[in-house]
Scaffold this motif. Sequence first.
Motif, PDB file in Angstrom:
ATOM      1  N   LYS A 192       0.818  -1.219   0.000  1.00  0.00           N
ATOM      2  CA  LYS A 192       0.000   0.000   0.000  1.00  0.00           C
ATOM      3  C   LYS A 192       0.845   1.259   0.000  1.00  0.00           C
ATOM      4  CE  LYS A 192      -4.105  -1.993   2.192  1.00  0.00           C
ATOM      5  NZ  LYS A 192      -5.045  -1.910   3.337  1.00  0.00           N
ATOM      6  N   ASP A 193       2.030   1.175   0.607  1.00  0.00           N
ATOM      7  CA  ASP A 193       2.895   2.358   0.702  1.00  0.00           C
ATOM      8  C   ASP A 193       3.753   2.566  -0.538  1.00  0.00           C
ATOM      9  OD1 ASP A 193       1.896   2.747   3.222  1.00  0.00           O
ATOM     10  OD2 ASP A 193       3.600   1.839   4.270  1.00  0.00           O
ATOM     11  N   PHE A 194       3.800   1.577  -1.426  1.00  0.00           N
ATOM     12  CA  PHE A 194       4.718   1.648  -2.558  1.00  0.00           C
ATOM     13  C   PHE A 194       4.388   2.799  -3.505  1.00  0.00           C
ATOM     14  CE2 PHE A 194       6.558   0.606  -6.637  1.00  0.00           C
ATOM     15  CZ  PHE A 194       7.806   0.114  -6.312  1.00  0.00           C
ATOM     16  N   PHE A 195       3.145   2.926  -3.938  1.00  0.00           N
ATOM     17  CA  PHE A 195       2.795   3.966  -4.908  1.00  0.00           C
ATOM     18  C   PHE A 195       2.965   5.386  -4.354  1.00  0.00           C
ATOM     19  CE2 PHE A 195       0.610   0.608  -7.393  1.00  0.00           C
ATOM     20  CZ  PHE A 195       1.206   0.879  -8.614  1.00  0.00           C
ATOM     21  N   PRO A 196       2.545   5.655  -3.088  1.00  0.00           N
ATOM     22  CA  PRO A 196       2.832   6.986  -2.527  1.00  0.00           C
ATOM     23  C   PRO A 196       4.326   7.287  -2.484  1.00  0.00           C
ATOM     24  CG  PRO A 196       1.140   5.900  -1.227  1.00  0.00           C
ATOM     25  CD  PRO A 196       1.659   4.874  -2.191  1.00  0.00           C
ATOM     26  N   ALA A 197       5.135   6.282  -2.141  1.00  0.00           N
ATOM     27  CA  ALA A 197       6.589   6.472  -2.104  1.00  0.00           C
ATOM     28  C   ALA A 197       7.122   6.708  -3.513  1.00  0.00           C
ATOM     29  CB  ALA A 197       7.265   5.246  -1.484  1.00  0.00           C
ATOM     30  N   PHE A 198       6.582   5.998  -4.489  1.00  0.00           N
ATOM     31  CA  PHE A 198       6.996   6.155  -5.887  1.00  0.00           C
ATOM     32  C   PHE A 198       6.722   7.575  -6.376  1.00  0.00           C
ATOM     33  CE2 PHE A 198       6.044   6.003 -10.427  1.00  0.00           C
ATOM     34  CZ  PHE A 198       7.142   5.348 -10.939  1.00  0.00           C
ATOM     35  N   ARG A 199       5.531   8.080  -6.097  1.00  0.00           N
ATOM     36  CA  ARG A 199       5.174   9.432  -6.536  1.00  0.00           C
ATOM     37  C   ARG A 199       6.010  10.486  -5.825  1.00  0.00           C
ATOM     38  NH1 ARG A 199      -0.134   7.206  -6.212  1.00  0.00           N
ATOM     39  NH2 ARG A 199      -0.358   8.091  -4.127  1.00  0.00           N
ATOM     40  N   ALA A 200       6.230  10.300  -4.531  1.00  0.00           N
ATOM     41  CA  ALA A 200       6.966  11.297  -3.751  1.00  0.00           C
ATOM     42  C   ALA A 200       8.435  11.389  -4.157  1.00  0.00           C
ATOM     43  CB  ALA A 200       6.860  10.967  -2.262  1.00  0.00           C
ATOM     44  N   SER A 201       9.001  10.281  -4.588  1.00  0.00           N
ATOM     45  CA  SER A 201      10.434  10.261  -4.889  1.00  0.00           C
ATOM     46  C   SER A 201      10.745  10.444  -6.372  1.00  0.00           C
ATOM     47  CB  SER A 201      11.039   8.931  -4.422  1.00  0.00           C
ATOM     48  OG  SER A 201      10.518   7.851  -5.178  1.00  0.00           O
ATOM     49  N   PHE A 202       9.727  10.507  -7.211  1.00  0.00           N
ATOM     50  CA  PHE A 202       9.939  10.439  -8.653  1.00  0.00           C
ATOM     51  C   PHE A 202      10.929  11.499  -9.160  1.00  0.00           C
ATOM     52  CE2 PHE A 202       9.131  11.170 -13.116  1.00  0.00           C
ATOM     53  CZ  PHE A 202       9.072   9.873 -13.615  1.00  0.00           C
ATOM     54  N   GLY A 203      10.731  12.757  -8.789  1.00  0.00           N
ATOM     55  CA  GLY A 203      11.575  13.828  -9.305  1.00  0.00           C
ATOM     56  C   GLY A 203      13.028  13.684  -8.908  1.00  0.00           C
ATOM     57  N   ARG A 204      13.278  13.589  -7.607  1.00  0.00           N
ATOM     58  CA  ARG A 204      14.660  13.490  -7.126  1.00  0.00           C
ATOM     59  C   ARG A 204      15.326  12.204  -7.592  1.00  0.00           C
ATOM     60  NH1 ARG A 204      14.949  13.558  -1.110  1.00  0.00           N
ATOM     61  NH2 ARG A 204      12.899  12.575  -1.239  1.00  0.00           N
ATOM     62  N   ALA A 205      14.593  11.100  -7.521  1.00  0.00           N
ATOM     63  CA  ALA A 205      15.172   9.813  -7.901  1.00  0.00           C
ATOM     64  C   ALA A 205      15.536   9.773  -9.383  1.00  0.00           C
ATOM     65  CB  ALA A 205      14.197   8.687  -7.568  1.00  0.00           C
TER      66      ALA A 205
END
Length: 201
Positions: free
Chosen positions: A60-73
């Motif tokens: 459940k936490d994967f997609f929120p983490a994916f969206r939050a980190s997308f730019g920097r990552a």
Amino acid sequence: MRIDPDSRTLGGFSTFLTFVGLNLLYIVLCLPVVTIGAATSALYEVTLRYSDDESGRPLKDFFPAFRASFGRATVLMLCLLLPAALLGFSSVFWFAHPALLAGAAGIAAVIGSVYLFAAFLYAMAQVAYFRNTVRQTLRNALLLPAAEPVRTLGVLVIPVTAVALMILFPPAAILVGTIGFSVGAYATAFLFRSVFTRHDA
């Protein structure tokens, strides 16, 4: 007959299915290639949380983490993983030439590629663990492999072993495709936590 939902057997099976789902989700989100950084950072974020007394909900936490980190990552991936790949490909070119200097250049390219790949993994873990700027994260990522050679070796052993197994024993690709990335990230999470605890002033 009564089935206890809190039994160890069901709990272990549920955890196994969670890691299978997480692994498949990671693979799918890596397919566009440009999303490899964000997917890796998200995988590290949920496994780092889970390594802390099994807190969080990995799927459940994967997609929120994916969206939050997308730019920097993504920026950090372009700064570290792309040059690592280019150096890796260039080493093949250098090793194809019999000249001594070409061989030396090939070895240097391999060392540079491995170092930048390790820096990339550290960068993705930092994006998952901290809220630093891209510049600070990049600086730390480039310094950490040299500052933590033993733990860096541990961080690299897991992906290198997975690739070696698939090359030497092709059926192992089934294992890697099922739980290889998620379980590998979980195992690596303990190394990252140790490194970050040592250097987080």
